[in-house]
Enzyme design. Structure first.
Site, PDB file in Angstrom:
ATOM      1  CG  ASP A 167      52.131 -67.492   6.142  1.00 50.84           C
ATOM      2  OD1 ASP A 167      51.826 -68.427   6.911  1.00 50.84           O
ATOM      3  OD2 ASP A 167      51.281 -66.784   5.566  1.00 50.84           O
ATOM      4  CB  CYS A 181      49.141 -69.760  12.792  1.00 54.42           C
ATOM      5  SG  CYS A 181      47.890 -68.693  13.538  1.00 54.42           S
ATOM      6  CG  HIS A 197      47.893 -66.139   9.451  1.00 60.28           C
ATOM      7  ND1 HIS A 197      47.978 -67.477   9.749  1.00 60.28           N
ATOM      8  CD2 HIS A 197      48.823 -65.917   8.471  1.00 60.28           C
ATOM      9  CE1 HIS A 197      48.892 -68.045   8.994  1.00 60.28           C
ATOM     10  NE2 HIS A 197      49.431 -67.110   8.214  1.00 60.28           N
TER      11      HIS A 197
END
Length: 242
Positions: A116, A41, A97
Site C-alpha cells: 500500500d 491509487c 482505495h
C-alpha cells in the site's frame, strides 16, 4: 480516490490489540522508489504490479499478485495508517482505495503481504498486521461503513483495467487532483475507461467462499468479499506457479 474526511458516525473506538506476525524475510523496501501520484491509487497499484514483476519481487507472470479495490455502496470506507491523514492514527475516510496483496506460499506456510503506497505501515506489510491496524474491525457489524473488497488476479487486472481519469474532473472539466504525467492506461481490448466497474460493489455481490476461491483467477472483475471473509479467502488460495 478522494478523502471524505472523518464522516459523522465513523467508528473511532480502540481496535483489538494488533497482531504482529513475523515480518517478511526480505527487508522492507522504500515506497518512494515506486511511481505514486496522490489520489490515483488504482493507477499506482497497476504500475506497482508491473514493477514487482519486472524487479523480480513477484513471479514473472504476476500470478502471486492481486489488485484489491476497497469500497462499499455508500462510497465511504474508513482506513487507518494513511499518509494523507492529518491525525496521529492516520484515519482517512476514502470513497475507495486500492492496494496490492501478494499471496505467497512456502512449504505450506502462508506469507501474504500487502503493498500500500499510501500507508505508513511497513512496506510491504504482513497481511494480518494490515488487516488489524489499517482496516480494523468496526464495532457494529451492520455499519454503513463496512468495507467490501473486490479482488482481481494480477494478470487479469493488468490485461483488463483502463482509466481515462474522467472521475477526477469536476463538472466544469477542471482537475480535482492533478493527473499523472504518463499517458492514461488502456486495456488490452482497447477499452479506455472501466474504473467504475471495479469500484461499484454491494453486499449482494459477496459470494460463498468456495466459489470466490475458484472464480478469482478467471473473472475479469474478480470477486467481491467482505471483512469477515477476506482473511479466510486469502488463506484458502492455492499456491500459484508461473
Amino acid at each position: 480516490m478522494a478523502d471524505d474526511g472523518a464522516a459523522a458516525g465513523a467508528d473511532h473506538s480502540p481496535p483489538s490489540p494488533p497482531l504482529h506476525p513475523a515480518p517478511p524475510s526480505d527487508p522492507p523496501l522504500d515506497a518512494a522508489a515506486f511511481t505514486h501520484t496522490p489520489y490515483y491509487c488504482e493507477e499506482n497499484v497497476y504500475l506497482l504490479c508491473k514493477e514487482l514483476i519486472r524487479s523480480g519481487f513477484a513471479d514473472p507472470a504476476g500470478t502471486d499478485l492481486y489488485a484489491v479495490f476497497i469500497s462499499n455502496a455508500e462510497k465511504k470506507v474508513p482506513l487507518w495508517y494513511q499518509k494523507a491523514s492529518p491525525s496521529d492514527d492516520g484515519f482517512v475516510m476514502w470513497d475507495y482505495h486500492v492496494i496490492c496483496i501478494q499471496s505467497r506460499r512456502n512449504k505450506g506456510e502462508v506469507l501474504d503481504l500487502v503493498w500500500d503506497l499510501d500507508s505508513t505501515l511497513p512496506f510491504p506489510c504482513p497481511f494480518l498486521q494490515y488487516v488489524s491496524e489499517a482496516i480494523q474491525a468496526l464495532s457494529f457489524a451492520d455499519s454503513i461503513y463496512r468495507r467490501l473488497f473486490r479482488v482481481i488476479h494480477g494478470p487479469v487486472f493488468l490485461r483488463s483495467f483502463a482509466s481515462d481519469r474522467s472521475h477526477m474532473k469536476d463538472p466544469t472539466g477542471n482537475w480535482i487532483a492533478l493527473p499523472p504525467k504518463y499517458e492514461p492506461i488502456v486495456a488490452e481490448d482497447g477499452n479506455t475507461n472501466n474504473l467504475n466497474e471495479y469500484i461499484a460493489m454491494s453486499m449482494n455481490d459477496v459470494g460463498d467462499l468456495e466459489s470466490m476461491v475458484n472464480d478469482v483467477h478467471s473473472n475479469k472483475h474478480g470477486v467481491v468479499t467482505n471483512e469477515t471473509l477476506l482473511p479466510k479467502f486469502f488463506s484458502r488460495l492455492p499456491e500459484r506457479h508461473p
